[in-house]
Design an enzyme around this catalytic site. Sequence first.
Site, PDB file in Angstrom:
ATOM      1  N   ASP A  82       5.885  -0.891   0.925  1.00 45.19           N
ATOM      2  CA  ASP A  82       6.425  -0.002  -0.102  1.00 45.19           C
ATOM      3  C   ASP A  82       6.723   1.386   0.447  1.00 45.19           C
ATOM      4  OD1 ASP A  82       5.189  -2.190  -1.545  1.00 45.19           O
ATOM      5  OD2 ASP A  82       5.360  -0.972  -3.348  1.00 45.19           O
ATOM      6  N   CYS A 123      -1.058  -5.931   0.902  1.00 46.78           N
ATOM      7  CA  CYS A 123      -0.295  -4.856   0.282  1.00 46.78           C
ATOM      8  C   CYS A 123       0.331  -5.250  -1.053  1.00 46.78           C
ATOM      9  CB  CYS A 123       0.736  -4.323   1.270  1.00 46.78           C
ATOM     10  SG  CYS A 123      -0.058  -3.427   2.630  1.00 46.78           S
ATOM     11  N   ASP A 124       1.066  -4.312  -1.605  1.00 43.72           N
ATOM     12  CA  ASP A 124       1.378  -4.250  -3.023  1.00 43.72           C
ATOM     13  C   ASP A 124       1.913  -5.537  -3.646  1.00 43.72           C
ATOM     14  OD1 ASP A 124       1.239  -1.657  -1.835  1.00 43.72           O
ATOM     15  OD2 ASP A 124       2.030  -0.820  -3.669  1.00 43.72           O
ATOM     16  N   CYS A 195      -3.192   1.453   2.121  1.00 42.18           N
ATOM     17  CA  CYS A 195      -3.298   2.905   1.937  1.00 42.18           C
ATOM     18  C   CYS A 195      -4.573   3.313   1.215  1.00 42.18           C
ATOM     19  CB  CYS A 195      -2.071   3.426   1.200  1.00 42.18           C
ATOM     20  SG  CYS A 195      -0.538   3.190   2.136  1.00 42.18           S
ATOM     21  N   GLU A 446      10.119   1.735  -7.531  1.00 41.76           N
ATOM     22  CA  GLU A 446       9.134   2.755  -7.879  1.00 41.76           C
ATOM     23  C   GLU A 446       9.801   4.128  -7.924  1.00 41.76           C
ATOM     24  OE1 GLU A 446       4.965   0.983  -6.063  1.00 41.76           O
ATOM     25  OE2 GLU A 446       5.995   2.606  -5.014  1.00 41.76           O
ATOM     26  N   SER A 472       4.259   4.233  -8.308  1.00 39.41           N
ATOM     27  CA  SER A 472       3.269   3.895  -7.297  1.00 39.41           C
ATOM     28  C   SER A 472       1.879   4.096  -7.871  1.00 39.41           C
ATOM     29  CB  SER A 472       3.452   4.797  -6.074  1.00 39.41           C
ATOM     30  OG  SER A 472       2.323   4.720  -5.224  1.00 39.41           O
TER      31      SER A 472
END
Length: 556
Positions: A82, A123-124, A195, A446, A472
Amino acid sequence: MKNQHYFNPVLDGDAGALKRALYKSMGFTDSALRKPIIAIANSYTNATPGHFNLNSLAEQAARGIEAAGGAAMSFGVIAPCDGIAEGHEGMRYILPSRDLIASSIECMVRAHRFDGMVLLGSCDKIVPGMLMAAARLDIPAVFVNGGPMYPASYKGKHYDGNIITEAQGWKQRGEIDEKEFREIEDLAEPGCGSCAMLGTANTMCCLAEAMGMALPGTALIPAVHASRMRAARDAGEVVMNLVRAGITARKIITRESLKNAIAVLLGMGGSTNGILHLQAVWYEAGLGQLPLRAFDEASRATPQVASVYPASPHDVVDFYEAGGVPAVMKELFPLLDTNALTVTGKTLAENLEAFSVSLRRDVIKPLAEPFSREGGVAVLTGNLAPLGAVVKPAAVPAEMMSFSGRARVFHSEQESIQAILNAQVKPHSVVVLRYEGPKGGPGMPEMYRPMKVLEGMGLSSSCALVTDGRFSGSNRGCFVGHISPEAYEGGELALVEDGDTITIDIPGRVIRLEVPDAELRERRKRWTRPEKPVSPGYLETYRRTSKSAAEGAVVN
């Protein structure tokens, strides 16, 4: 010689000879091929920091599988980042990649008829895509994530990588020079991992654990810890237990376990994107549609017991040290279905017996003394969002919980960013970003940077942002996303004009455009749908087949 039995039916008998021969060409022996064949769906890439360590975990998972009597076979899965995709056309591909990941795993597993799988992601959109695949395929499966990144340290304070976007505002205002800006760039992401905040990546890893699809206590083990490696090996052994016990994914991903995940999302104030993804997993588990009102009802009944960056100064390593998901679930215990089955083969209640309550009461509070009496994620409705919109009260300043402002309407993210940086957006404004939903974006990108630039320009406590796009998990401030119906489909967001008053009442769960109905009817007569140019390929398909954000933006 009479054929010996093969656990996997497609390898048995004369009909399985060619398939066995193909596997033998890569060094597999008859002895190995007689065992359960376990896939390792590995989303390793050196292009995405959350996935950089997954080859090491895949090796450990394979050792666990083989030690427990299985044969491990690995295949690759895409894993777009992202952060690297934000701010350009690439962000339009991020949410659509979730459904592509689910379908690619489906294709590989059904083509090879694997007996079980270990899913490696961090991840996302990769995590929900893998959970969707598990629910769809309904075979024994265990999810393992790569772990969160350690935070950056700058002037005695911890940050995640989003310090860079905030630093753009500092630089614009003359608070730092170019040299210091470059120093921040070099320290912002200190190592591999997802993150270092409770964004969508770590939120979804926590929810995988909460729904029982990951080993208890593993979601927040930092990427660089040795116990992260041990968790992957344990997962390899556990998937073999599931195969032998006949425990498939839909015996774990149930209404009850997903409601537990919803409670944890709300109780820890996770990313608003968690709503979209839980709706999608619910759908793939054959449970029908999960309406937004279910999240609002749960939010009113679920206190927020954890507070993690961006809702507080505490990062995800603090959250891990405070006890992580098990500690949150210990506090929420009376609100959970503790009989839900997990990948350990035990119930949630049995798993939680091994964990204690948190000793970090600055991060995880008791149920009786929460950070908030209601959940950290909420759903708003009103004439601007008849089907619902999503907000994160956990990240909204107290003075912004009820807010009215004049609309500043933008049709592109970049246009809004330039206006904010050029001081053309004044305090008490509501920045409106539209035609950014699943179909209008397309891809529901986003609106991360406009909110971060508002923060960097000192406007995040006096301006709101509303959009039919997403946010986000790292954003903080008064932001409302997922507005449904989206503007592209003729939603009321398409009718907003500069200067209109928009009211956001989070305690009352209302978002309202203060324009008379008669005027809105006249505007609708003049409205025409704008068509953004779309590169030929998958985005065209996604625009045609995606459902509303109110239904998880799934491909159907």
